[in-house]
Design a protein around this motif. Structure first.
Motif, short mmCIF file in Angstrom:
data_model
loop_
_atom_site.label_atom_id
_atom_site.label_comp_id
_atom_site.label_asym_id
_atom_site.label_seq_id
_atom_site.Cartn_x
_atom_site.Cartn_y
_atom_site.Cartn_z
N LYS A 33 5.88 -5.67 -9.86
CA LYS A 33 6.88 -6.43 -10.00
C LYS A 33 6.67 -7.98 -9.78
CE LYS A 33 9.06 -4.66 -6.20
NZ LYS A 33 8.04 -3.48 -6.16
N SER A 34 5.59 -8.18 -8.98
CA SER A 34 5.31 -9.58 -8.86
C SER A 34 4.28 -9.95 -9.90
CB SER A 34 4.50 -9.63 -7.29
OG SER A 34 5.22 -9.22 -6.21
N SER A 35 3.57 -9.02 -10.31
CA SER A 35 2.77 -9.28 -11.53
C SER A 35 3.36 -9.84 -12.69
CB SER A 35 1.59 -8.24 -11.82
OG SER A 35 1.21 -7.66 -10.69
N ASN B 231 4.03 -1.74 -5.35
CA ASN B 231 2.96 -1.59 -6.30
C ASN B 231 3.03 -1.04 -7.73
OD1 ASN B 231 0.63 -2.33 -5.07
ND2 ASN B 231 -0.32 -0.13 -4.96
N ASP C 112 -1.18 -0.26 -20.03
CA ASP C 112 -2.75 -0.33 -20.43
C ASP C 112 -3.17 1.10 -19.97
OD1 ASP C 112 -1.98 -1.65 -18.25
OD2 ASP C 112 -3.83 -2.06 -17.65
P1 GDP Z 1 4.63 -5.16 -6.55
O1 GDP Z 1 4.34 -4.52 -5.33
O2 GDP Z 1 5.44 -4.18 -7.46
O3 GDP Z 1 5.01 -6.52 -6.57
O4 GDP Z 1 3.20 -4.91 -7.67
P2 GDP Z 1 2.19 -5.93 -7.41
O5 GDP Z 1 2.40 -7.14 -8.75
O6 GDP Z 1 1.87 -6.56 -6.53
O7 GDP Z 1 1.12 -5.26 -8.45
C1 GDP Z 1 0.33 -4.09 -7.56
C2 GDP Z 1 -0.78 -3.92 -8.39
O8 GDP Z 1 -0.82 -3.34 -9.71
C3 GDP Z 1 -1.90 -4.91 -8.28
O9 GDP Z 1 -3.10 -4.59 -8.01
C4 GDP Z 1 -1.81 -5.55 -10.01
O10 GDP Z 1 -2.87 -6.23 -10.36
C5 GDP Z 1 -1.55 -4.28 -10.56
N1 GDP Z 1 -0.98 -4.08 -12.06
C6 GDP Z 1 0.45 -4.83 -11.97
N2 GDP Z 1 0.63 -4.81 -13.30
C7 GDP Z 1 -0.28 -4.11 -13.88
C8 GDP Z 1 -0.55 -3.88 -15.27
O11 GDP Z 1 0.25 -3.79 -16.28
N3 GDP Z 1 -1.68 -2.94 -15.65
C9 GDP Z 1 -2.48 -2.56 -14.55
N4 GDP Z 1 -3.35 -1.79 -14.98
N5 GDP Z 1 -2.39 -3.09 -13.47
C10 GDP Z 1 -1.29 -3.74 -13.04
#
Ligand code: GDP
Ligand code: ZN
Length: 478
Positions: A239-241, A236, A355
């Motif tokens: 990473k994927s984003s 969360n 942000d």
């Molecule tokens: P992962 O589990 O590390 O791959 O995380 P995800 O990419 O699935 O992102 C988890 C959550 O964080 C999602 O709801 C994204 O939309 C949110 N998120 C990711 N990057 C950002 C960011 O730069 N700013 C904000 N506000 N939310 C983010």
């Protein structure tokens, strides 16, 4: 193989091994046209008339075997010396691409007097006949093997002669120095004393030139091999984003539910012309069930094998216990931190979700964490912000200079790099000799050593071992 006797006429299939519509069989050497006369019947030729082909013309007809049996219908292209790839007489048959056609045409050429070409032998002849220097010959191989446009561009710059030009200008300085010093040895009384400080500065300039050339090596290696970059971090953090923002695709699953990215998702981007494979690892944390455990193991393995590790944290939340878990998984636990499975390569800390984090500061991070990461970058994956800084940080931790990708374009390979390092070492010895005030003949020994090593790059100084090493890497037909 002996490289002096290029008297044989050689032949090979020069197109790829896979079946194709058309294949090319190349014959090179002084007997190329006489061999073609035996195996090729031009469609419109009169019986009994000797075939005297013109250079750079295409003839239509048949390749024939014993008793004039037709083996294939072909186009025959003749390129007479010196205007050919090898500078020798070259005849090429464009035949049908099936393996049977190719093999029969090649075999009949061999029966007519050609010898099968060894790997790289056409290019070797181009080198021996002075059409290419050794660095250009190596660029031919690099060009054929290029996987990205940037790698191909770099190979083309080498093929144009960029490496050779640079090395020859360094060699010129070296030759002038040797000549000047040897003149002193022969006519000591008649010449004014050697200006040591000027000689020392010439040697320093040479060393600097070699250092600049060597700096292209790292970039060249990256262009050829690419980079594996692992993105790690607890669930969360984004990473994927981040991966999606980078690639502009939706290849990775983005979701707010922790631990969704089970498998490792790969995506390709180009950073500074370098092909980069991004690996989004499953969330690493002290999972309680078996699936999570597998995720942790796979993530750790991926991170260990990667060239760079990007550890993502949530900038708004700061350094959390979950982050510490990931950190200890990959870099060992305090106080000893001696886990054998530790990540060795460079790492970058990515503080994402800027942000939401008005006041994130690296100062808030534990000291061990700050020490581990070569660079700390802040990003906002949702708005695709901070990616340029992240790319710069990646190049910085690898020690790649921005100029090497935009400057001349060419890059030295491993072999050239080793020769340049030897030249540099010889010049170090020259400087020592100058500093120690040893007699002039001591200086020239090492200057000559540098001269030989520089010459190995371009092939001005060459041994059979070097040629074997270079052309042994080619495949047959090049
Ligand atoms: P992962 O589990 O590390 O791959 O995380 P995800 O990419 O699935 O992102 C988890 C959550 O964080 C999602 O709801 C994204 O939309 C949110 N998120 C990711 N990057 C950002 C960011 O730069 N700013 C904000 N506000 N939310 C983010
Ligand atoms: Zn994810």
């Amino acid at each position: 193989p002996t490289y002096e006797s290029a008297e044989d006429t050689i032949a090979a299939v020069v197109t790829g091994a896979q079946q194709s519509a058309v294949a090319i069989i190349r014959i090179s050497g002084s007997a190329a046209v006489p061999i073609a006369r035996k195996v090729f019947q031009q469609q419109s030729s009169q019986n009994g008339q000797i075939w005297n082909p013109q250079s750079h013309r295409v003839y239509f007809g048949h390749v024939v075997g014993d008793k004039d049996t037709i083996l294939d219908e072909v186009l025959c292209l003749v390129m007479l010396s010196p205007k050919s790839y090898t500078c020798e007489d070259v005849v090429e048959f464009q035949c049908h691409g099936g393996p049977v056609c190719c093999q029969r045409v090649l075999n009949t050429c061999v029966r007519a007097g050609a010898r099968l070409a060894r790997p790289g032998e056409f290019t070797l002849r181009a080198f021996l006949n002075g059409r290419l220097d050794l660095s250009q010959a190596e660029s031919v191989l690099q060009l054929v093997e290029s996987r990205t446009a940037a790698a191909a561009d770099s190979a083309l710059a080498g093929l144009k002669g960029g490496i050779g030009d640079e090395i020859r200008s360094l060699r010129k300085i070296c030759i002038d120095l040797v000549a000047e010093l040897e003149a002193r040895l022969d006519f000591e009384e008649d010449l004014p004393e050697v200006d040591k400080s000027r000689l020392a500065s010439d040697v320093a300039a040479l060393q600097h030139g070699i250092e600049c050339t060597l700096k292209t090596a790292q970039h060249g290696r990256l262009l050829r091999q690419g980079l594996q970059v692992a993105i790690v971090g607890r669930p969360n953090v984004g990473k994927s984003s981040l991966l999606n923002a980078w690639t502009g695709t939706d290849r990775a699953i983005v979701t707010a539910i922790p631990g969704t990215t089970r498998d490792i998702v790969e995506a390709g981007v180009t950073v500074n012309g370098v092909p980069v494979t991004l690996l989004d690892t499953a969330g690493i944390w002290d999972g309680s069930n078996i699936v999570e455990q597998i995720g942790i193991e796979r993530s750790s393995k991926t991170a260990l094998a990667a060239d760079i590790v990007l550890m993502v944290i949530d900038a708004a939340e700061g350094w959390m216990p979950g982050d510490a878990e990931v950190f200890h998984q990959l870099w060992g636990k305090p106080p000893s931190r001696t886990s054998s499975a530790n990540v060795k390569g460079p790492a970058i800390l990515v503080a994402n979700k800027m942000d939401k984090a008005g006041d994130f500061s690296a100062a808030s991070l534990p000291l061990v964490v700050k020490e581990q990461f070569g660079q700390i970058v802040t990003t906002c994956a949702l708005e695709s912000k901070g990616l340029d800084a992240l790319e710069d940080a990646m190049m910085a931790v690898l020690g790649v200079e921005q100029v090497s990708s935009q400057g001349h374009g060419w890059a030295v390979n491993q072999r050239q790099c080793e020769a340049l390092v030897r030249a540099h070492e010889s010049l170090m010895k020259v400087s020592e000799t100058i500093n120690q005030d040893l007699p002039i003949d001591f200086w020239t020994i090492d200057l000559r050593g540098a001269l030989v090593s520089l010459g190995e790059v371009t092939g001005d100084e060459v041994t059979e071992e070097i040629l074997d090493a270079v052309f042994g890497n080619f495949c047959i037909g090049k």
